[in-house]
Design an enzyme around this catalytic site. Sequence first.
Site, PDB file in Angstrom:
ATOM      1  N   HIS A 375       0.807  -1.227   0.000  1.00 31.48           N
ATOM      2  CA  HIS A 375       0.000   0.000   0.000  1.00 31.48           C
ATOM      3  C   HIS A 375       0.837   1.274   0.000  1.00 31.48           C
ATOM      4  O   HIS A 375       0.277   2.361   0.176  1.00 31.48           O
ATOM      5  CB  HIS A 375      -0.923   0.058   1.221  1.00 31.48           C
ATOM      6  CG  HIS A 375      -1.961  -1.018   1.265  1.00 31.48           C
ATOM      7  ND1 HIS A 375      -3.266  -0.822   0.849  1.00 31.48           N
ATOM      8  CD2 HIS A 375      -1.897  -2.298   1.687  1.00 31.48           C
ATOM      9  CE1 HIS A 375      -3.949  -1.935   1.019  1.00 31.48           C
ATOM     10  NE2 HIS A 375      -3.138  -2.854   1.534  1.00 31.48           N
ATOM     11  N   LYS A 566      -8.881  13.527   4.952  1.00 34.64           N
ATOM     12  CA  LYS A 566      -7.941  12.403   4.895  1.00 34.64           C
ATOM     13  C   LYS A 566      -6.927  12.631   6.004  1.00 34.64           C
ATOM     14  O   LYS A 566      -6.915  13.705   6.609  1.00 34.64           O
ATOM     15  CB  LYS A 566      -7.237  12.332   3.533  1.00 34.64           C
ATOM     16  CG  LYS A 566      -6.648  13.677   3.071  1.00 34.64           C
ATOM     17  CD  LYS A 566      -6.005  13.586   1.697  1.00 34.64           C
ATOM     18  CE  LYS A 566      -6.969  13.624   0.547  1.00 34.64           C
ATOM     19  NZ  LYS A 566      -6.946  12.430  -0.299  1.00 34.64           N
ATOM     20  N   ARG A 567      -6.105  11.632   6.292  1.00 34.42           N
ATOM     21  CA  ARG A 567      -5.065  11.862   7.294  1.00 34.42           C
ATOM     22  C   ARG A 567      -4.205  13.066   6.894  1.00 34.42           C
ATOM     23  O   ARG A 567      -4.030  13.345   5.702  1.00 34.42           O
ATOM     24  CB  ARG A 567      -4.195  10.604   7.457  1.00 34.42           C
ATOM     25  CG  ARG A 567      -4.897   9.502   8.224  1.00 34.42           C
ATOM     26  CD  ARG A 567      -5.222   9.928   9.651  1.00 34.42           C
ATOM     27  NE  ARG A 567      -4.020   9.974  10.444  1.00 34.42           N
ATOM     28  CZ  ARG A 567      -3.676   9.061  11.355  1.00 34.42           C
ATOM     29  NH1 ARG A 567      -4.464   8.048  11.619  1.00 34.42           N
ATOM     30  NH2 ARG A 567      -2.557   9.180  12.029  1.00 34.42           N
ATOM     31  N   LYS A 572       0.244  14.459   1.287  1.00 31.27           N
ATOM     32  CA  LYS A 572      -1.134  14.719   0.849  1.00 31.27           C
ATOM     33  C   LYS A 572      -1.374  16.210   0.608  1.00 31.27           C
ATOM     34  O   LYS A 572      -2.377  16.621   0.047  1.00 31.27           O
ATOM     35  CB  LYS A 572      -2.121  14.162   1.868  1.00 31.27           C
ATOM     36  CG  LYS A 572      -2.081  12.632   1.994  1.00 31.27           C
ATOM     37  CD  LYS A 572      -3.063  12.141   3.048  1.00 31.27           C
ATOM     38  CE  LYS A 572      -2.896  10.677   3.391  1.00 31.27           C
ATOM     39  NZ  LYS A 572      -3.540   9.766   2.414  1.00 31.27           N
ATOM     40  N   THR A 674      -8.837   6.405  -1.517  1.00 26.86           N
ATOM     41  CA  THR A 674     -10.156   5.794  -1.653  1.00 26.86           C
ATOM     42  C   THR A 674     -11.237   6.852  -1.429  1.00 26.86           C
ATOM     43  O   THR A 674     -12.362   6.697  -1.908  1.00 26.86           O
ATOM     44  CB  THR A 674     -10.347   4.642  -0.645  1.00 26.86           C
ATOM     45  OG1 THR A 674      -9.822   5.047   0.624  1.00 26.86           O
ATOM     46  CG2 THR A 674      -9.630   3.396  -1.102  1.00 26.86           C
ATOM     47  N   LYS A 678     -15.116   7.791  -3.184  1.00 26.96           N
ATOM     48  CA  LYS A 678     -16.365   8.077  -2.463  1.00 26.96           C
ATOM     49  C   LYS A 678     -16.939   9.422  -2.903  1.00 26.96           C
ATOM     50  O   LYS A 678     -18.154   9.570  -3.088  1.00 26.96           O
ATOM     51  CB  LYS A 678     -16.110   8.074  -0.945  1.00 26.96           C
ATOM     52  CG  LYS A 678     -15.640   6.713  -0.424  1.00 26.96           C
ATOM     53  CD  LYS A 678     -15.039   6.796   0.988  1.00 26.96           C
ATOM     54  CE  LYS A 678     -14.259   5.517   1.299  1.00 26.96           C
ATOM     55  NZ  LYS A 678     -13.447   5.617   2.527  1.00 26.96           N
TER      56      LYS A 678
HETATM   57  F1  GPW Z   1       1.901   2.446   4.853  1.00 25.52           F
HETATM   58  N1  GPW Z   1      -2.314   3.400   3.672  1.00 25.52           N
HETATM   59  C1  GPW Z   1      -2.808   3.629   4.932  1.00 25.52           C
HETATM   60  F2  GPW Z   1       1.141   1.342   3.208  1.00 25.52           F
HETATM   61  O1  GPW Z   1      -3.924   4.125   5.110  1.00 25.52           O
HETATM   62  F3  GPW Z   1       0.937   0.594   5.185  1.00 25.52           F
HETATM   63  N2  GPW Z   1      -2.062   3.283   6.017  1.00 25.52           N
HETATM   64  C2  GPW Z   1      -0.857   2.677   5.898  1.00 25.52           C
HETATM   65  O2  GPW Z   1      -0.234   2.386   6.909  1.00 25.52           O
HETATM   66  C3  GPW Z   1      -0.375   2.400   4.590  1.00 25.52           C
HETATM   67  C4  GPW Z   1      -1.104   2.795   3.506  1.00 25.52           C
HETATM   68  C5  GPW Z   1       0.926   1.688   4.463  1.00 25.52           C
HETATM   69  C6  GPW Z   1      -3.186   3.767   2.527  1.00 25.52           C
HETATM   70  C7  GPW Z   1      -2.518   4.471   1.374  1.00 25.52           C
HETATM   71  O3  GPW Z   1      -1.801   5.588   1.847  1.00 25.52           O
HETATM   72  C8  GPW Z   1      -3.612   4.919   0.405  1.00 25.52           C
HETATM   73  O4  GPW Z   1      -3.068   5.511  -0.736  1.00 25.52           O
HETATM   74  C9  GPW Z   1      -4.465   3.716  -0.004  1.00 25.52           C
HETATM   75  O5  GPW Z   1      -5.589   4.133  -0.722  1.00 25.52           O
HETATM   76  C10 GPW Z   1      -4.943   2.941   1.219  1.00 25.52           C
HETATM   77  O6  GPW Z   1      -3.857   2.609   2.063  1.00 25.52           O
HETATM   78  C11 GPW Z   1      -5.653   1.657   0.846  1.00 25.52           C
HETATM   79  O7  GPW Z   1      -4.914   0.944  -0.093  1.00 25.52           O
END
Ligand code: GPW
Length: 840
Positions: A375, A566-567, A572, A674, A678
Site C-alpha cells: 500500500h 484524509k489523514r 497529501k 479511496t 467516495k
Molecule cells: F503504509 N495506507 C494507509 F502502506 O492508510 F501501510 N495506512 C498505511 O499504513 C499504509 C497505507 C501503508 C493507505 C494508502 O496511503 C492509500 O493511498 C491507499 O488508498 C490505502 O492505504 C488503501 O490501499
Amino acid sequence: NEPFDLRLPTPGCYLDPEKAGMDSDALFKGMTEHLFFTLGKLATSASPHDLYMALSYAVKDRLMTRYLASQEVIRKKPQKTVAYLSAEFLIGPQLSNNLLNLGITKEAEDALKRFGIESLSTILEVEEEPGLGNGGLGRLAACYMESLASLQVPAVGYGIRYEFGIFNQLIRDGWQVEVTDKWLKGGWPWELPQPDESCFVGFGGRTESYRDDKGKYRSRWVPSEHAIGVPHDVPVLGYRVNTCDRLRLWRADATESFDFYAFNIGDYYGAVEEKVASETLSKVLYPNDGTDEGRRLRLKQQHFFVSCSLQDMLRSLEKRSIPVTEFANHWTVQLNDTHPAIAVAELMRLLIDQYQIGWDKAWNITTSSVAYTNHTLLPEALEKWDLSLFSDLLPRHLEIIYEINWRFLQQLRLRYPGDDKILQKLSIIDEEGSKSVRMAHLATIGAHHINGVAALHSDLIKRQLLPEFAELWPEKFTNVTNGVTPRRWVALANPSLSNLLEKEVGPDWITNMELLKKLENKKDDANFLQEFEETKLRGKRKLASFIHTKTGILVDPSSLFDVQVKRIHQYKRQHLNALQIIAQYLRIKNGTSNYKAPRTVIFGGKAAPGYFMAKLIIRFINGIADVVNSDPDMEGLLRVVFLPDYNVKLGEIVYPATDLSEQISTAGKEASGTGNMKFAMNGALTIGTLDGANVELRDLVKKENFFLFGKTESEIMHLKNNSYSPKTFIEKCPELQEVIRLIEIGHFSNGDKELFKPLLNSLTGNDPFFVMADFEDYLNKQDEVSNFWNNKKAWNKMALLNTARSGYFSSDRSIREYCESIWKVSPMPVEITCDIEEIT
Ligand code: GPW
C-alpha cells in the site's frame, strides 16, 4: 449443495429468515425483551442509548441464523476460504449497515416509533464507532469484508480487538489534542466473544535443538512469555444475501496457569503485574498512518494476531480431519500490507515445528497460500525490524527467516553469478547500518502474488520499489485497483441520491454499479439535473448544520463546498490547499478577485501524535480559518472550516455534501486513495494530480470532467534528480511571494513570526513534496473551478457524469478481481430452509 436446516442446529428455532422475525412487531418485541432482560431497563425510562443497545441486540439476533448457516457452509464445504489478515479494520457504525443489508430499515423505524422515537437518526447518532484503524488501509479492509459477504464468498477477517482505537481529536487553540478512544465504555453489542476458541502465543526465550523419535535433529522454540488470544467475532452480513462472514478480532489475555499457582506463591502482586503486561498487547492501536515507528510492542501485536489467526486456520482443518498438507486448498491468506508479514515465518514454523512437515513441503504450502498487498512506496513506511529486537522477541522466526533467505540467495547466485550487489539488494536482511529484517522482502519472497492498489502504484512497485524482484518473478506482480462499498458510501450515506438513482435505473445499482452508466442519458435533461442538484443541496444543508453545531461557524449551503478529508500528511499536501486559500483571501482583500463563486473550504483529518509537521499544518489551517472567518470582507465569499475528529461516521456526512474533492498529493506518493472514489460516486468533481487512483478516475469520467493540475510522477522525478530548488518557482510567482510574506509577518498567528517558521522553512528550503513547484498550476486550476461553478447546468452535468462513470470503483469489482486472479475462489451461496409450520 444441501440447505442449512434451521431445525437441526437450533431446535425449536422461531426465526424463519424469509417470513418471520423481520417485521416491526417482532422487532418491537425483541427490543422490549432486550431492554428488560439484557439491559435491565424499563421502556418508560429508556434513554436513546438504551434504545440503540436494545435495537442493536434485536438486529444482531436477526443476523444469527445467516451467520451460523454461513459458518456451517464454510465448515462443511471443501472449498477455499479467504483469510484477510489486517492490523486494522475501520468498520464504522454497525446498526445502519446491518439494517440496510437485512432490508429492515423501515421496520426498525416503525418499531422505534412505538418507543416514542420519531427518527432513526436520533438512535444512529448515539452509536460509538470502533476506531480500529488509522485511515485508508483499515477502511479498505472493512469495505472488502462487506463486499466479500455481499458476493457470497466464504471469508474471515483476522485482526486485533484494540481496547483503545484511534484517538479522538479535539482542537484547542487551533492545535490537535489527542484523547483516548474508549469505544467499549457503553458496551458494544455487535461482538460475540468465543473464549473456548482461544489460542496460545509465545514470545522471547530461545531456540534449542533436540532429537525427535526418529533420532533426527530438530529445532524448537522455548518462549519465555505467553499470551492468550481470545477471539471476539463480529458478524459481517452481505447485502440482501444469506452470507454472513466473520470478522475475528483477537483480544490478549494473560496466561494464569503458571503465575497464579506454583511460581508466584507469595508474590500475588507480581503475578498481577505480569498479567497486566500481557494484556497490554491488544490495548492500543498505533496511531501512525504510513510511518514505521519500529516499536517492540507493535511487533508483538503483529505476531500475536498472526499466530492466533494461523493456528485458528490450522485448527479448522484438524477439526474436519483434513491433513494440514491440504492447507493451501482450504485457505488463501491475504496480507494487508506487511503488518501481518510475519505470517510467512509463522506458518513455516507451525508446519515444521508443530506438524513436523519437511521444509520443502512447508515452503510449498506457504507460498501457495500467501499473497501480499503493498500500500505504499514511501521509504519511511516500509517496515524494518532491528535484528536485535527480532531475535529477542522471535528467535525461532529469525532462524527460519535466515533459512528462507539463504535458500533464496542460493537461487539468485545461480541466476546472477558473481553479482553480489543484487544479493545485497534483495536479501531479506538489510546489512547496512544496524542490521534489520525487511518485511516487504519477506512478504514478496513468501507470496505467490504481490499487488499494488492502483494502476500507477502497481507499475511503480515494479519500476521503482522492487524492480529486481519484478524481473525475477514477473508473473507474481499484479494490480488490483482499490474500491469502496456502495452500500455504506452511497446507499447509507446519501439516501436522497440513492432514491433518485433507484427511480432512474432501478434498485440493482447497489450491487451492480455499472448500471449507473444509464444515467449518462440524462446528462442534458434539465429537470433531472435539477433533481440531482437538489440531492446535493440536501447533503450540504445537513453538513452545514453539523458544522455549526461542532464549530459554531455558519456556512452557506449554496456556496461551493470544497473538501479535503484524509489523514494529515505532508505528501497529501493539505498545506498546498491552505496556501491557495491565502492567495484567494489576498485577492479579495486587494479587490483583484474575480470571485463569483463563494466557497466554503472544509478540512478534516487526524495527524499522528508524533508527527510535528502534520500537527503544525492543522494549526496553520486553523490560523487561516480564524483570520478569514472573522474578516467582514470575506463575508459571503470565503469560509474555512477545520472539522474536528474526522472518522467514518463524519465521512458519511461529508461525501454527499461535497462539490469539489481535493486529491492533491505529490504525484507518485499516494498509492491509491479511496476518498477520491467516495466523492466521485456522490457527484463531486475532483481537482487533483495524476496520482494513485486519480489517474483511473480521470480516464473513466473523461478528462473534460476532471480538474487536472500539477507535475506528473516522471516530472517530479526529473526535478528531484536535477537538484530541485523551490526558490526558482517562488521567484516566478509574485502571488506566491505575497502569500509567504503574509505568513512570515505573523498574519495568521496573531503576529507571532516564529509559529509557522518550520513550515515555511520546509517549503522554501528543500520542499520535499514539491508544493512550490505545483502551486501556480493549482491556483490557476482553482480559478477555472470557480468560473465553472457559475454555470450551474454544466457543473451538474459534470457531477452527474462522475456518479454515472464511477461504478468501476465499487469494492465488489475489486473483490471479484482478487477472487479470480489471486485467490482462485468462487462464490458459495448459503441456503437456509425452515418450515415454519412444522416448528410451530
Ligand atoms: F503504509 N495506507 C494507509 F502502506 O492508510 F501501510 N495506512 C498505511 O499504513 C499504509 C497505507 C501503508 C493507505 C494508502 O496511503 C492509500 O493511498 C491507499 O488508498 C490505502 O492505504 C488503501 O490501499
